[in-house]
Design an enzyme around this catalytic site. Structure first.
Site, PDB file in Angstrom:
ATOM      1  N   ASP A 158       0.814  -1.218   0.000  1.00 20.35           N
ATOM      2  CA  ASP A 158       0.000   0.000   0.000  1.00 20.35           C
ATOM      3  C   ASP A 158       0.849   1.271   0.000  1.00 20.35           C
ATOM      4  OD1 ASP A 158      -2.260  -1.740   0.291  1.00 20.35           O
ATOM      5  OD2 ASP A 158      -1.744  -1.886   2.405  1.00 20.35           O
ATOM      6  N   LYS A 194       2.055   2.475  -5.058  1.00 23.47           N
ATOM      7  CA  LYS A 194       2.823   2.102  -6.257  1.00 23.47           C
ATOM      8  C   LYS A 194       2.001   2.295  -7.523  1.00 23.47           C
ATOM      9  CE  LYS A 194       3.333  -2.058  -4.580  1.00 23.47           C
ATOM     10  NZ  LYS A 194       2.814  -1.924  -3.220  1.00 23.47           N
ATOM     11  N   GLY A 195       0.682   2.065  -7.394  1.00 23.16           N
ATOM     12  CA  GLY A 195      -0.195   2.135  -8.572  1.00 23.16           C
ATOM     13  C   GLY A 195      -0.105   3.486  -9.251  1.00 23.16           C
ATOM     14  N   LYS A 196      -0.068   4.540  -8.456  1.00 23.51           N
ATOM     15  CA  LYS A 196       0.014   5.880  -9.028  1.00 23.51           C
ATOM     16  C   LYS A 196       1.323   6.056  -9.803  1.00 23.51           C
ATOM     17  CE  LYS A 196       1.165  10.507  -7.731  1.00 23.51           C
ATOM     18  NZ  LYS A 196       0.933  11.721  -6.974  1.00 23.51           N
ATOM     19  N   ALA A 250      -3.882  -7.893  -3.949  1.00 24.14           N
ATOM     20  CA  ALA A 250      -3.358  -6.538  -4.129  1.00 24.14           C
ATOM     21  C   ALA A 250      -4.477  -5.591  -4.555  1.00 24.14           C
ATOM     22  CB  ALA A 250      -2.283  -6.551  -5.201  1.00 24.14           C
ATOM     23  N   GLY A 251      -4.278  -4.328  -4.301  1.00 28.16           N
ATOM     24  CA  GLY A 251      -5.245  -3.341  -4.781  1.00 28.16           C
ATOM     25  C   GLY A 251      -4.516  -2.087  -5.182  1.00 28.16           C
ATOM     26  N   HIS A 252      -4.741  -1.626  -6.398  1.00 30.27           N
ATOM     27  CA  HIS A 252      -4.108  -0.385  -6.838  1.00 30.27           C
ATOM     28  C   HIS A 252      -5.185   0.650  -7.078  1.00 30.27           C
ATOM     29  CE1 HIS A 252      -0.689  -2.829  -7.532  1.00 30.27           C
ATOM     30  NE2 HIS A 252      -1.187  -3.420  -8.591  1.00 30.27           N
ATOM     31  N   GLN A 281       2.097  -5.822  -3.302  1.00 27.51           N
ATOM     32  CA  GLN A 281       2.423  -5.855  -1.869  1.00 27.51           C
ATOM     33  C   GLN A 281       3.729  -5.086  -1.620  1.00 27.51           C
ATOM     34  OE1 GLN A 281       1.627  -9.361  -3.155  1.00 27.51           O
ATOM     35  NE2 GLN A 281      -0.453  -8.650  -2.882  1.00 27.51           N
ATOM     36  N   THR A 306       3.032 -12.445   2.746  1.00 35.83           N
ATOM     37  CA  THR A 306       2.210 -13.042   1.709  1.00 35.83           C
ATOM     38  C   THR A 306       2.976 -14.241   1.136  1.00 35.83           C
ATOM     39  OG1 THR A 306       0.807 -12.553  -0.192  1.00 35.83           O
ATOM     40  CG2 THR A 306       3.005 -11.523  -0.180  1.00 35.83           C
ATOM     41  N   ARG A 329      -5.946   0.353   8.347  1.00 35.01           N
ATOM     42  CA  ARG A 329      -4.539  -0.040   8.414  1.00 35.01           C
ATOM     43  C   ARG A 329      -3.922   0.439   9.723  1.00 35.01           C
ATOM     44  NH1 ARG A 329      -3.925   2.162   2.392  1.00 35.01           N
ATOM     45  NH2 ARG A 329      -4.802   0.379   1.304  1.00 35.01           N
ATOM     46  N   SER A 334       5.599  12.418  -3.790  1.00 35.48           N
ATOM     47  CA  SER A 334       4.176  12.517  -4.113  1.00 35.48           C
ATOM     48  C   SER A 334       3.446  13.254  -2.989  1.00 35.48           C
ATOM     49  CB  SER A 334       3.604  11.116  -4.296  1.00 35.48           C
ATOM     50  OG  SER A 334       2.214  11.188  -4.494  1.00 35.48           O
TER      51      SER A 334
END
Ligand code: IMP
Length: 445
Positions: free
Chosen positions: A13, A16-18, A39-41, A227, A242, A308, A416
């Protein structure tokens, strides 16, 4: 050399997606090589929010191929759900999305096992998994005899394989001490997965061959880690990890592309620490600071929505994972979240049984006893979300970022200050590594 990889250096979390979304602009292929629907982006672009789990965020760009390799455990229902969501918003998939025929498939029995086993750690406690069947699917992969890969879904003996595994798992569940009360219907599961297979057929191929051809042809690849490195099965905070190699060491094995093709490794850290699920978090702040970080940082799980756990930046842990992952440069994300705190702390060493160390312990029992040694830095009141260049950052914010760079021994090239693409400061002197809108414009005649 064509490869860049983006690795989270904490417990996942790290936003990374951005970053992957921005860097995609300079790459032709985005590669997801480990993990699964755990995972979630989240990507915010042009005022729209996209939440993706397995499909790389590169799918949002035209002309970018997205590859899910054999290192991923693939839940076909989840992939199709994501494809439907994207297509309903006008994003086309054909010719862009490639799924490896080597990827192991998540079946309903894996999800049942995840639920049954999560609370049964030897020694007590729970890992607090995402419940997506990830660990059980990887376990069957390594065990081999009960494994089914995506390529198997297209073969004559697929039905027989499902019957064989379902029969075995039914006997396992029937004898489960706490009574699993789950009976798998092999025929129904086969029918369901055969339908998924048809839907996915145009996307399934040998992605290893495709990626090797691509690197040899000089195409630019972006490897998107899922992750974070501290959740790495071999090098993380075992057993609270994981089931894949989520640190930099996993890129080659998960993708089939040797490390020699990667010339840029970006380590991504949040400006503070978070963790979902169980396991030690030495710098955890179960107090007003933790609350500030959770609320300002919207620190709730993308996949499970769990709040979290939050704490101060842990430079001991991140220095370890930066070295482990072969990180060249750092991206510090969510710096804006720290705004409004009078003082900030960075953990620069641990004291374990009275002995001071900057080495990250290999045993969870030692990490659990680690008392953080903090450096205190002054905070800043300002809202950073509108800052677009480094010079406009408050001096204390710059000092904080520099201290992270010093402690981790790597330069910070990206900062960021908000979820949008535009809320990113690129400090890299090599202009080619900046996104197009930050590159100097050629002089007009
Ligand atoms: P699993 O990957 O579902 O088996 O969960 C194992 C551990 O990794 C749990 O503590 C999860 O909360 C954590 N985890 C898995 N995926 C992510 C992620 O994408 N971000 C943060 N934590 C994760």
């Amino acid at each position: 050399m064509p490869g860049t990889c983006v690795i989270g250096l904490q417990w996942g979390d790290e936003a990374k997606g951005k970053l992957v979304d921005i860097l995609t602009e300079d790459h032709e292929i985005v590669v997801r090589y480990q993990g699964g629907a755990n995972a979630g982006h989240t990507v915010v672009a042009g005022g729209q929010t996209w939440k993706l789990s397995i499909i790389p965020s590169g799918i949002l760009r035209d002309g970018v191929a997205c590859v899910v390799t054999g290192g991923v455990v693939l839940d076909p229902a989840k992939v199709i759900e994501e494809m439907d969501g994207l297509e309903s918003r006008g994003i086309r998939m054909d010719g862009k999305l490639r799924l490896s025929d080597r990827a192991h498939v998540v079946f309903p029995w894996h999800v049942v096992e995840d639920r049954l086993l999560d609370g049964s750690l030897s020694g007590g406690g729970a890992i607090g998994t995402t419940g997506r069947g990830i660990g059980p699917c990887y376990r069957d992969k390594v065990g081999r005899s009960l494994a089914i890969r995506l390529g198997d879904l297209y073969r004559q003996d697929f039905r027989a394989k499902v019957e064989h595994v379902a029969d075995f798992k039914n006997r396992l569940f029937a004898n489960w001490p706490s009574g699993a009360a789950t009976v798998l219907d092999a025929a129904a599961i086969h029918a369901e997965y055969a339908a998924y297979a048809e839907r996915l057929r145009p996307h399934v191929s040998d992605t290893t061959a495709y990626l090797l051809d691509s690197v040899e042809a000089g195409k630019r690849l972006l490897f998107e880690g899922a992750q974070g490195a501290l959740l790495d099965i071999d090098h993380g905070t075992f057993p609270f990890v994981t089931s894949s190699n989520s640190s930099g060491v996993g890129v080659a094995s998960g993708s089939g592309v040797p490390g020699r093709w990667i010339d840029r490794v970006i380590g991504v850290v949040k400006a503070y620490s978070t963790r979902v699920g169980g396991g030690p978090l030495p710098t955890e702040q179960d107090n007003a600071v933790g609350l500030h970080l959770r609320e300002r940082g919207r620190e709730y799980g993308t996949v499970t929505k769990r709040p979290r756990r939050c704490g101060w930046f842990d430079a001991v842990a991140a220095r370890y994972t930066a070295r482990l992952s072969g990180v060249d440069e750092l991206a510090v994300m969510l710096l804006d979240v720290l705004g409004g705190l009078d003082e900030l702390k960075i953990c620069s060493a641990y004291e374990i049984d009275g002995v001071r160390t900057t080495q990250f312990p290999g045993q969870i029992e030692d990490l659990a006893r680690a008392v953080p040694v903090y450096e205190t830095l002054p905070g800043w009141p300002d809202d950073l979300s509108t800052v677009r260049d480094e010079g406009a950052l408050p001096a204390n914010a710059r000092r904080y970022v520099e201290r992270i760079a010093e402690l981790l021994g790597r330069p910070v090239s990206i900062i960021s200050v908000g979820p949008d693409r535009a809320q990113t400061i690129f400090r890299d002197p090599e202009t080619t590594r900046r996104p197009p809108w930050q590159r100097p414009q050629p002089a007009t005649a």
